[in-house]
Design an enzyme around this catalytic site. Structure first.
Site, PDB file in Angstrom:
ATOM      1  N   SER A   1       0.456  -0.815  -0.440  1.00 26.23           N
ATOM      2  CA  SER A   1      -0.401   0.015  -0.236  1.00 26.23           C
ATOM      3  C   SER A   1       0.562   0.873  -0.074  1.00 26.23           C
ATOM      4  O   SER A   1       1.813   1.073   0.895  1.00 26.23           O
ATOM      5  CB  SER A   1      -0.823  -0.116   1.227  1.00 26.23           C
ATOM      6  OG  SER A   1      -1.266   1.253   1.697  1.00 26.23           O
TER       7      SER A   1
ATOM      8  N   TYR B   1      -2.466  -0.464  10.262  1.00 20.13           N
ATOM      9  CA  TYR B   1      -2.467  -0.997   8.824  1.00 20.13           C
ATOM     10  C   TYR B   1      -0.840  -0.817   8.181  1.00 20.13           C
ATOM     11  O   TYR B   1      -0.969  -1.917   7.052  1.00 20.13           O
ATOM     12  CB  TYR B   1      -4.180  -0.239   8.071  1.00 20.13           C
ATOM     13  CG  TYR B   1      -3.777  -0.207   6.832  1.00 20.13           C
ATOM     14  CD1 TYR B   1      -4.227  -1.738   6.130  1.00 20.13           C
ATOM     15  CD2 TYR B   1      -3.858   0.277   5.610  1.00 20.13           C
ATOM     16  CE1 TYR B   1      -4.401  -2.403   4.439  1.00 20.13           C
ATOM     17  CE2 TYR B   1      -3.420  -0.145   4.470  1.00 20.13           C
ATOM     18  CZ  TYR B   1      -4.090  -1.275   4.078  1.00 20.13           C
ATOM     19  OH  TYR B   1      -4.517  -1.780   1.974  1.00 20.13           O
TER      20      TYR B   1
END
Length: 365
Positions: A142, A167
């Protein structure tokens, strides 16, 4: 090829499955169909691929009613026993790991979900690839890994030591875990740092979906950092094109990057990382304006401060993607938002599935 796509009921996984089937690959998809957001949308994606909800059973493969080359199994990555059996049965050439607990803000609410899925689940994938002669593991990282980095655009060679959410930390951990398996066991791995993916069938917890829904219902949208945010919005078709090209090009042992672009360790292991983004940073207000234009309705806006776990700007350096794969995402925000809004009107406003319980976190951006 025989390809495993994890997270195949998810946004990116669904689109990848469709693309691989079109080109004739044999595809097995797995997903735990969790309720992080509306499961009806996930079942809708599966139905588009010929998988009927009423025939899904945990741990049992179901063949598509529309394409004999596709099978789906409801399965959780943390179920090591079932995962081992799946790999031993199908002997995959390539694994594309898109399954993960998604969402930056939800990681502040339920951090354990990220450890279970993104760390333990990914370890199980690595182990299965190691012991079953998988030729190439492609996995979703990501743009969140860039965290507090201030140099723009973000490059794959930049240090990523300052994540601002669990995350992001879990995705950086995936990259480190993959490198160790590439180095120790010769497993070819490619990590993909996706930049703000959007488009039809997108996730309800993402800005485009939440803004569109709120505007159509006459509710205010919440605009964080008082609108002073920029994102490298990347349309789903561009993402999928990049993923497919990367599937077909595992890195060699010594890599094929120029020395000035070599990542640490890339020449001692079949390991690589790519940004996949549009390569342009667009202001959040411009993005909202495009939604308003396509809905022919002005949004009611509530301007709020930057939220915990968020960053103000993202911008991908995609020079490595261009050089290595002769590819650069090209679909504009204008075209992409228009496509999404058309899909949203057809799929939701025609009452094909309910719009209740869209996400566990109520914040839009």
């Amino acid at each position: 090829m025989r390809v495993l796509v994890t997270g195949s009921a998810g946004f990116i996984g669904f689109h990848l499955v469709k693309r691989l089937l079109i080109r004739g690959d044999e595809v097995v998809g797995i997903d735990n169909i969790n309720d992080y957001y509306d499961v009806d949308l996930k079942y809708g994606r599966l139905l588009e691929c010929g998988i009927s909800k009423d025939q899904i059973q945990y741990g049992r493969a179901q063949r598509s009613e529309t394409d004999d080359n596709y099978q789906f199994m409801k399965l959780d990555l943390t179920d090591k026993k079932q995962l081992d059996a799946l790999f031993q049965t199908y002997r995959f050439d390539v694994v594309v790991n898109l399954a993960a607990q998604a969402g930056v803000r939800y990681s502040l609410i339920d951090p354990s979900a990220y450890i279970e899925s993104n760390i333990k689940g990914f370890l199980n994938i690595l182990e299965c690839c190691r012991f079953n002669a998988v030729k190439h593991l492609v996995y979703a990282s990501s743009s969140s890994v860039y965290g507090l980095n201030e140099k723009m655009p973000f490059s794959e060679v930049d240090k990523v030591d300052t994540p601002v959410s669990l995350y992001a930390a879990s995705k950086k951990s995936n990259e480190l875990m993959a490198h160790s398996y590439s180095h120790l066991f010769g497993l070819a791995t490619t990590g993909l740092r996706f930049f703000t993916v959007y488009g039809p069938w997108g996730r309800p917890d993402m800005a485009l979906f939440k803004f569109t829904k709120a505007i159509t219902e006459g509710r205010p949208i919440e605009v964080y950092n008082y609108g002073n945010m920029k994102r490298d919005f990347t349309y789903i078709d561009d993402i999928i094109e990049g993923v497919v090209r990367i599937i077909d090009r595992p890195v060699t042992l010594f890599g094929e990057r120029n020395d000035d672009k070599a990542l640490s360790g890339v020449r001692s292991a079949p390991y690589q990382i790519f940004n996949i983004g549009r390569g342009k940073s667009v202001s959040l207000m411009t993005f909202i304006n495009e939604i308003e234009k396509n809905l022919e309705k002005t949004a009611l806006k509530r301007f709020l401060p930057l939220q915990d776990g968020d960053v103000a700007d993202t911008w991908a350096d995609v020079a490595d993607l261009e050089r290595s794969l002769d590819y650069k995402p090209a679909i504009s925000v204008e075209e992409g938002v228009s496509s999404f809004v058309r899909w949203y009107k057809e799929f939701y406003l025609n009452n094909q599935i309910p719009t209740r319980s869209l996400a566990k976190t109520s914040k839009a951006y």
